[in-house]
Design an enzyme around this catalytic site. Structure first.
Site, mmCIF file in Angstrom:
data_model
loop_
_atom_site.group_PDB
_atom_site.id
_atom_site.type_symbol
_atom_site.label_atom_id
_atom_site.label_comp_id
_atom_site.label_asym_id
_atom_site.label_seq_id
_atom_site.Cartn_x
_atom_site.Cartn_y
_atom_site.Cartn_z
ATOM 1 N N GLY A 67 0.923 0.219 2.306
ATOM 2 C CA GLY A 67 0.353 0.003 3.432
ATOM 3 C C GLY A 67 1.473 -0.851 4.326
ATOM 4 O O GLY A 67 2.561 -1.144 3.957
ATOM 5 N N CYS A 68 0.886 -1.661 5.377
ATOM 6 C CA CYS A 68 1.892 -2.638 6.221
ATOM 7 C C CYS A 68 2.507 -3.413 5.427
ATOM 8 O O CYS A 68 1.988 -4.051 4.487
ATOM 9 C CB CYS A 68 1.056 -3.286 7.207
ATOM 10 S SG CYS A 68 1.989 -4.505 8.159
#
Ligand code: SME
Length: 303
Positions: A11-12
């Site tokens: 993810g981020c």
């Protein structure tokens, strides 16, 4: 021993890098874009979600301190492995999860951890596993973003950064102390100090029941029977029990009316439950799989 490396997409990359950095044995990290079809992409190009890259962290680690198996287990703790192209509120193929290896000899360990997680969650994972084809570092602005911007956006809960540091400091604090009472005393003090929980303590297995051991917090009941309450159930079933709402747990023993949620983790010695680590929170739904994962490691050190 020489360092090893792997690229992990969770993810981020702001939060993912901050998390990996907090794990003992990680020596270096760099965020960037992996396995797309455009050379030297900018963040803005990747953000269009058309370049095929995944936001990825290049992790350099010391396998003598952090074996790959453990690093991957830590990685899986910080992602939703069933979620396709979405972690937290971030959506798009750039937020897909992936394990990108440069050393094919890592593959058996990757496959082993992968199938353990698959067995635990009972469904096929949305995490891709493939060789690292391409990695391009992101701008300096994105490197160590959360260290430079502590109040910056993060899709991960804060406790994910606190637990790895707590574990490393616990190892250093307890060292080779041989007395379990001394270990449990300082372990409960350090957990309480760092995590701020309402009650942290141990119940020790005696012949027929659990007896109150070292703890931090308000006075508590001194004996708990086998299979009784949350603690006695964790002892009997030899597994961690997460209780989001104590009132909904049949047979819960209320030592304090202020306790609203609880986690109990068995402490093993010579293959048997020797004690349980009991943590209470004054709020509902404080504990989840993240607490269970890290507290099991911490409990493993405390006896
Ligand atoms: N609630 C526990 C009893 C111990 S106190 O939480 C300190 C239980 O049900 O076993």
């Amino acid at each position: 021993m020489t360092m090893k490396e792997i690229h992990l997409a969770g993810g981020c990359f702001w939060g993912a890098e901050h998390y990996f950095k907090s794990i003992e044995g990680v020596r270096k990290t760099e965020v960037g874009f992996a396995n797309g079809h455009l050379d030297s992409p900018t963040y803005e190009q990747v953000y269009t979600d058309t370049t095929g890259h995944a936001e990825t962290v290049h992790v350099v680690y010391d396998p003598a301190i952090l074996p790959l198996e453990e690093l991957l287990a830590d990685f899986f703790c910080a992602i939703d492995p069933l979620s396709l192209n979405k972690q937290g509120e971030d959506e798009g193929t750039r937020y897909r999860t992936g394990i990108y290896y440069s050393d094919p000899e890592d593959l058996p360990v990757i496959r082993m951890v992968y199938s353990q997680v698959e067995d635990r969650v009972g469904a096929p994972l949305a995490v891709e596993v493939c060789p690292l084809d391409y990695f391009f570092p992101a701008d300096e602005y994105h490197q160590d973003y959360l260290a430079k911007n502590p109040d910056g956006y993060c899709h991960l809960p804060l406790k994910l950064f606190r637990y790895p540091r707590l574990l490393a400091d616990m190892k250093a604090l307890l060292g080779d102390e041989g007395d379990p009472v001394a270990r449990m005393s300082n372990a409960s003090a350090l957990i309480k100090e760092r995590m701020g929980f309402f009650w942290v303590g141990y119940y020790i297995v005696r012949e027929k029941d659990l007896v109150l051991g070292p703890f931090q917090g308000p006075v508590a009941c001194m004996h708990i029977g086998y299979g009784k309450g949350v603690c006695g159930t964790a002892w009997k079933e030899a597994r961690t029990i997460v209780v989001p709402d104590v009132e909904a747990f049949p047979g819960h023993i209320a030592c304090s009316s202020q306790s609203r949620s609880e986690i109990v983790v068995p402490v093993f010695s010579e293959g048997k439950v020797a004690a349980v680590l009991d943590i209470d929170s004054a709020e509902l739904e404080t504990f989840d799989h993240v607490d269970a994962f890290w507290l099991e490691k911490i409990a493993g050190l405390s006896f």
